[in-house]
Design an enzyme around this catalytic site. Structure first.
Site, mmCIF file in Angstrom:
data_model
loop_
_atom_site.group_PDB
_atom_site.id
_atom_site.type_symbol
_atom_site.label_atom_id
_atom_site.label_comp_id
_atom_site.label_asym_id
_atom_site.label_seq_id
_atom_site.Cartn_x
_atom_site.Cartn_y
_atom_site.Cartn_z
ATOM 1 N N LYS A 130 0.779 -0.827 0.018
ATOM 2 C CA LYS A 130 0.367 0.172 -0.174
ATOM 3 C C LYS A 130 1.093 1.143 -0.380
ATOM 4 O O LYS A 130 1.839 1.511 0.446
ATOM 5 C CB LYS A 130 -1.053 -0.314 0.951
ATOM 6 C CG LYS A 130 -1.775 -0.820 1.720
ATOM 7 C CD LYS A 130 -2.834 -0.932 1.544
ATOM 8 C CE LYS A 130 -3.940 -2.043 2.226
ATOM 9 N NZ LYS A 130 -4.410 -1.786 3.604
ATOM 10 N N HIS A 133 0.874 6.631 2.606
ATOM 11 C CA HIS A 133 -0.066 8.013 2.737
ATOM 12 C C HIS A 133 0.714 9.068 3.302
ATOM 13 O O HIS A 133 1.522 9.283 4.417
ATOM 14 C CB HIS A 133 -1.355 8.147 2.562
ATOM 15 C CG HIS A 133 -2.024 7.006 3.863
ATOM 16 N ND1 HIS A 133 -2.315 8.066 5.095
ATOM 17 C CD2 HIS A 133 -1.814 6.128 3.309
ATOM 18 C CE1 HIS A 133 -2.210 7.009 5.890
ATOM 19 N NE2 HIS A 133 -1.970 5.444 5.087
ATOM 20 N N HIS A 136 1.444 8.486 7.139
ATOM 21 C CA HIS A 136 2.502 7.901 7.512
ATOM 22 C C HIS A 136 3.427 8.738 7.729
ATOM 23 O O HIS A 136 4.518 8.944 8.551
ATOM 24 C CB HIS A 136 2.892 7.244 7.058
ATOM 25 C CG HIS A 136 2.155 5.515 6.784
ATOM 26 N ND1 HIS A 136 1.306 5.232 6.074
ATOM 27 C CD2 HIS A 136 2.259 4.782 7.341
ATOM 28 C CE1 HIS A 136 1.017 3.860 6.181
ATOM 29 N NE2 HIS A 136 0.384 3.461 7.744
HETATM 30 N N1 ARG Z 1 1.361 -0.277 10.232
HETATM 31 C C1 ARG Z 1 -0.038 0.160 11.532
HETATM 32 C C2 ARG Z 1 -0.791 0.872 10.131
HETATM 33 O O1 ARG Z 1 -0.462 1.379 9.334
HETATM 34 C C3 ARG Z 1 0.997 0.438 11.888
HETATM 35 C C4 ARG Z 1 2.047 -1.145 12.485
HETATM 36 C C5 ARG Z 1 2.113 0.031 14.398
HETATM 37 N N2 ARG Z 1 2.631 -0.707 15.058
HETATM 38 C C6 ARG Z 1 2.564 -1.438 15.856
HETATM 39 N N3 ARG Z 1 3.424 -2.424 16.944
HETATM 40 N N4 ARG Z 1 1.757 -1.959 16.005
HETATM 41 O O2 ARG Z 1 -1.467 1.332 10.172
#
Ligand code: ARG
Length: 572
Positions: A130, A133, A136
């Site tokens: 993905k 965006h 992030h």
């Molecule tokens: N990949 C997730 C997202 O983009 C964020 C991960 C955050 N970190 C964690 N340890 N859960 O929403």
């Protein structure tokens, strides 16, 4: 003659705060640690204030009387004391202030501390296949800034990128790829093609139930841990996505110590489930497994295993936390993740607590607000979400135009525009309180005036230009007459407060504190060179003193901006 820089002067105004606190401790029954200085409400009242209430209580006196008694009896070198009501205010002698701060800014350890902690900062963590965006952007920029700040404060910092590279969605993606994938499209623009496949899958799955079956099978194949075609395909998607993410990280100048996606913990998941079982916290619920958290005051239980036997986001977070604890024995672990995931972090932390893992207290979710564009468009006309690299491209475009207008002669306009564009976006993000939503208005982000990154970059470049034009080496500290540097009092105060701002930013996990301190330095610096001629005064000694002040300003801005992740061009 000025004393040469020495270690107690490494931290700006701290040298004076220490002196004041020691004198107050000697004059009272309080320990130095118990004496906390404040900042006077009005700049005119000096650099530090001490509220006499507690002190007065211990001495059995009225606070205002005590303040005025102390003001007339206490003697502190280079500090003038005045009482204003119950407050004792301290004003540092201008020449001592300038000397100490100037000396501090010359030291490599200006703004450093010895906090000696092992700090994990987990940030960025985008999802494979993905686009990254604008959402992030905040985790990436805030996480990187906090990492640098902690490093300056003496922490051993471990930066982890917890990529979203595991979960049932990858079963869908592999199934979609097997049906409709195009090698050509994947090579040309990997993430765009994968996103297309994902969207297509969902559309088709509405009418074709066999797709869901294929996806489920593919994810089971992945979770089996076997070296099969599904795994090879998934691995390829991961690598291609990462390559695209890396371009954004390069533009931000960000590195990670570990890029460990959720999949990295895959072979620990069965052990973790067994551990949870052994802790007696697992409950079966319609074929799935959950951890009830009502004792911890959380209504929604934590789901760790589905009816199909597959694991979940929370299972992998429990595994990751446990594995990091065993590997790093961190003093603190910060998760820089949007506020919308607050419940998730509360849940898996509470689950760990229920298992008796007391180290979970060292884990902290660092939430932040959303970014909103003023144009109301987070997506393009085709309904596509704007990617982070598109935001950066646009910022750099606008910066290029501004640079061309301001300085058409500039040698490397492209490079400078990249620094200004990226710096503008980063600074704009960090100057706001982390938990508040950020309103993104292009004009404001890139303005060269006002509270912006380009304004501070410009101030820095202006200092570089003055130093270049001087056509002489920057005067050394010992070559300066102390009474001649005192003109820039506001500037020296602002610079002298930088170390404290860095410490507060770390302690409160709030880069905004540093950004705001830099804006004050920028404003004081601009006022200084507007009001005081640096070159061509005809007074050799004065010129040396002012050049040294400009050099201190340049160094201090560069230090602070670099900690935030804002590049500092020497010309713009
Ligand atoms: N990949 C997730 C997202 O983009 C964020 C991960 C955050 N970190 C964690 N340890 N859960 O929403």
């Amino acid at each position: 003659m000025p004393t040469p820089p020495s270690s107690h002067q490494g931290n700006g105004l701290d040298a004076f705060a220490t002196r004041i606190r020691q004198s107050l401790a000697e004059a009272s029954s309080l320990t130095v640690d118990a004496i906390l200085l404040e900042r006077p409400r009005q700049e005119l009242h000096g650099e530090f204030a001490f509220p006499c209430f507690r002190f007065a209580k211990a001495a059995g006196k009225n606070p205002a009387e005590l303040a005025s008694a102390l003001a007339s009896t206490l003697q502190i070198e280079d500090v003038e004391l005045t009482a204003v009501g119950p407050f004792l205010n301290f004003s540092i002698h201008p020449s001592a202030l300038a000397q100490v701060v100037l000396a501090s800014t010359l030291r490599d350890d200006f703004g450093c501390a010895q906090e000696n902690l092992t700090t994990i900062v987990e940030f960025s963590s985008p999802n494979i296949a993905k686009p990254m965006h604008v959402g992030h952007m905040r985790t990436t920029v805030i996480g990187a800034a906090l990492s640098r700040i902690f490093q300056r404060l003496g922490h051993k910092v471990i930066r982890i990128n917890h990529l979203g590279d595991w979960g049932s969605q990858f079963g869908k993606l592999v199934a979609a790829w097997q049906r409709w994938g195009s090698e050509e499209a994947l090579e040309a623009s990997p993430i765009a093609h994968l996103l297309e496949l994902y969207v297509h899958f969902h559309k088709e799955a509405e009418t074709d139930p066999s797709l869901a079956e294929e996806a489920k099978r593919a994810f089971q194949e992945l979770e089996s841990g076997e070296d099969n075609l599904t795994r090879a395909t998934w691995k390829r998607f991961t690598e291609l996505s990462l390559r695209e993410f890396q371009r954004v990280y390069d533009r931000f100048g960000i590195t990670f110590d570990y890029v460990r996606g959720e999949s990295w913990y895959e072979n620990q998941l069965q052990d973790v489930l067994a551990w949870l079982e052994g802790c007696g916290v697992l409950e079966e619920d319609d074929g799935a497994f959950i951890i009830d958290l009502s004792e911890e005051g959380i209504k929604t239980p934590c789901l760790v295993k589905t009816t199909h036997g597959t694991t979940l986001y929370a299972t992998r977070d429990i595994a990751a936390a446990k594995s990091r604890w065993e590997e790093f024995h961190f003093d603190q672990m910060l998760y820089v993740v949007g506020a919308e995931q607050t419940l998730h972090f509360q849940q898996f932390k509470a689950a760990l607590k229920k298992c008796g893992a007391s180290w979970q207290e060292r884990m902290e979710h660092i939430p932040f607000g959303l970014i909103r564009l003023t144009e109301g468009k987070l997506s393009t006309r085709e309904g596509r979400v704007i990617s982070l690299s598109e935001v950066l491209d646009r910022a750099v475009d606008l910066a290029q135009k501004a640079v061309e207008e301001k300085n058409p002669e500039l040698a490397d306009k492209k490079k400078v525009a990249e620094m200004v564009g990226v710096g503008a976006v980063v600074f704009h993000d960090l100057k706001h309180q982390r938990q508040k939503d950020v309103i993104f208005n292009w004009q404001e982000v890139l303005s060269f005036e006002g509270d912006t990154g380009p304004y501070l970059q410009y101030t820095h470049a202006r200092c570089c230009s003055i130093l270049r034009k001087a056509e002489r080496p920057i005067p050394s500290f010992s070559a300066i007459q102390p009474e001649l540097v005192q003109d820039g009092r506001d500037l020296f105060v602002a610079m002298g407060r930088l170390p404290q701002a860095i410490r507060d930013a770390g302690q409160k996990r709030e880069p905004m504190i540093l950004a705001q301190a830099l804006l004050r330095i920028g404003a004081a610096g601009n006022a200084f060179y507007r009001e005081h001629r640096v070159l061509g005064t005809g007074d050799e000694e004065l010129e040396k003193a002012r050049l040294a002040t400009i050099d201190a300003l340049r160094r201090t801005l560069a230090l602070g901006l670099e900690l935030l992740g804002v590049p500092v061009p020497e010309e713009m």
